[in-house]
Write an enzyme that holds these catalytic residues in place. Sequence first.
Site, mmCIF file in Angstrom:
data_model
loop_
_atom_site.group_PDB
_atom_site.id
_atom_site.type_symbol
_atom_site.label_atom_id
_atom_site.label_comp_id
_atom_site.label_asym_id
_atom_site.label_seq_id
_atom_site.Cartn_x
_atom_site.Cartn_y
_atom_site.Cartn_z
ATOM 1 N N GLU A 176 -6.326 -38.639 -6.368
ATOM 2 C CA GLU A 176 -7.713 -38.908 -6.768
ATOM 3 C C GLU A 176 -7.875 -38.838 -8.287
ATOM 4 O OE1 GLU A 176 -10.546 -36.396 -4.713
ATOM 5 O OE2 GLU A 176 -11.963 -38.047 -4.486
ATOM 6 N N HIS B 49 15.354 -36.235 8.722
ATOM 7 C CA HIS B 49 15.809 -37.010 9.872
ATOM 8 C C HIS B 49 14.885 -38.185 10.162
ATOM 9 C CE1 HIS B 49 18.908 -34.012 10.892
ATOM 10 N NE2 HIS B 49 18.070 -33.227 10.243
ATOM 11 N N LYS C 282 -18.042 -45.548 0.788
ATOM 12 C CA LYS C 282 -19.330 -44.896 1.069
ATOM 13 C C LYS C 282 -20.456 -45.920 1.033
ATOM 14 C CE LYS C 282 -18.229 -40.366 -0.883
ATOM 15 N NZ LYS C 282 -18.546 -39.449 -1.974
HETATM 16 O O1 PA5 Z 1 -12.375 -33.729 -5.678
HETATM 17 C C1 PA5 Z 1 -13.421 -34.309 -5.470
HETATM 18 O O2 PA5 Z 1 -14.292 -34.437 -6.356
HETATM 19 C C2 PA5 Z 1 -13.761 -34.881 -4.112
HETATM 20 O O3 PA5 Z 1 -12.650 -34.879 -3.293
HETATM 21 C C3 PA5 Z 1 -14.859 -34.063 -3.455
HETATM 22 O O4 PA5 Z 1 -14.470 -32.739 -3.410
HETATM 23 C C4 PA5 Z 1 -15.144 -34.555 -2.045
HETATM 24 O O5 PA5 Z 1 -15.473 -35.907 -2.075
HETATM 25 C C5 PA5 Z 1 -16.291 -33.778 -1.410
HETATM 26 O O6 PA5 Z 1 -17.436 -33.853 -2.181
HETATM 27 P P1 PA5 Z 1 -18.689 -32.932 -1.894
HETATM 28 O O7 PA5 Z 1 -18.298 -31.520 -2.144
HETATM 29 O O8 PA5 Z 1 -19.738 -33.385 -2.869
HETATM 30 O O9 PA5 Z 1 -19.068 -33.136 -0.459
#
Ligand code: PA5
Length: 430
Positions: free
Chosen positions: A288, A309, A421
Amino acid sequence: MRQLRQRAEMGLKMIDLIVHNDKEEWEKEYSKLCAQNRSVLDTAKKGEKEYSDSLGWLDTEEWANETALKRVERLALEIKRNANVFVLIGVGGSNNAARGAIKALQQAGTPEIIYAGNTLSPHALNNMLKKLEGKSIYVNCIAKNFETLEPGASFRILRKYLKERYGKKAAERIIATGTAGSSLEKLCSDNGYTFLEFPENIGGRYTALSNVGLLPMAVAGIDIRMLVQGAKDMRKELYEKPAEENIAFQYACLRNFCYNRGYRIEMLASFEPRFRYFYKWWIQLFAESEGKDNKGIFPVAGEYSEELHSVGQFLQDGSPIIFETFLDVKERQDSLRVESDGLADYFDYLDGKDFWCINKKAYEATVAAHKEKMPCFTLEIDGLDAYHFGQLFYFFQFSCYLSCKMMGVNAFDQPGVEAYKKWMFEALGK
Ligand code: PA5
């Protein structure tokens, strides 16, 4: 003393980049890349203005200080006394660090931790609810902006469930971790839930050392003070060591070096299955943070011996796009000797040997084989405990930041995640 020794012994042991005729050329190129990126380390340590709204994790004192730890410990004690199930609602950065540490280090006699908020499958959600029957339950909903559908929907179901079970007293069993001023905070104050602050200046995947990661870990009996100490010691080391001795800088350079050479996948591998969920945290952190602007190394995990394996064939013989980082635990964690049972099974060569040593031999053999094909590095830690998890969390977060800077991408946003989203919200009529 033990802490200092542990700190001194954590290191990125650089195994030969690759067994190749052009090894010298590779090493020259790697040194050049390190020299070119030297300033990246200094800039990152200073805390860049550009990212000031995302760097709250750089100094552990900001969100894992004495006051924060005391509050988390008090709350965890209450939960441990009253609950035998703790439901952790969260997705991505809101639960990955805690789950990684809990699955490896949970202490006996602490509440069972059940995860929710990371799926929309009714089958999985019904299974989760079934596990709660007859148990004393506490729920912690963790959501930074409280708009994400998965945790939001799970929280609804669980609030209703708790209300049916506990009536007005349900509120005493609900904790929500959200940013100050968020709609989640309002929900808490309107309904009498306990509210914990989600750091506004840290994105989910960097929150291991804050209320987000620490409360669930403490409920699972993990020594969060040792964990934070490990992170602090790692920070000190990474801030003090110059580039040429700085393991986070070296790791970031190695990753970029491999990337420039055409390696597009990094496999984090270990012979210790307790790292299974820690890998997930690591995968999220790097995918990410780095995978954007059509750049980035795709992170995958290798749980050995099992995957030797299966994907082992591809690693040794398939497309040359993968490099490997081994996570190796130095100190003996456990012991089990192989004894003969008197039957002729042709495994006599194992008689009297300990599985700890056999597993190490398998690791050494794997490195020897894989480095004939791809760059292999080993990150060696002394032990597998809270202290070292703290070190690893800080080490990887800092390295990831450096690696992204070298690659020229913003380590702290995730514009790509928004695309699905948008379509989903549209389809659901939000
Ligand atoms: O690292 C990040 O920013 C994302 O993975 C968020 O943690 C994830 O999308 C969850 O977001 P939220 O805590 O707003 O629900």
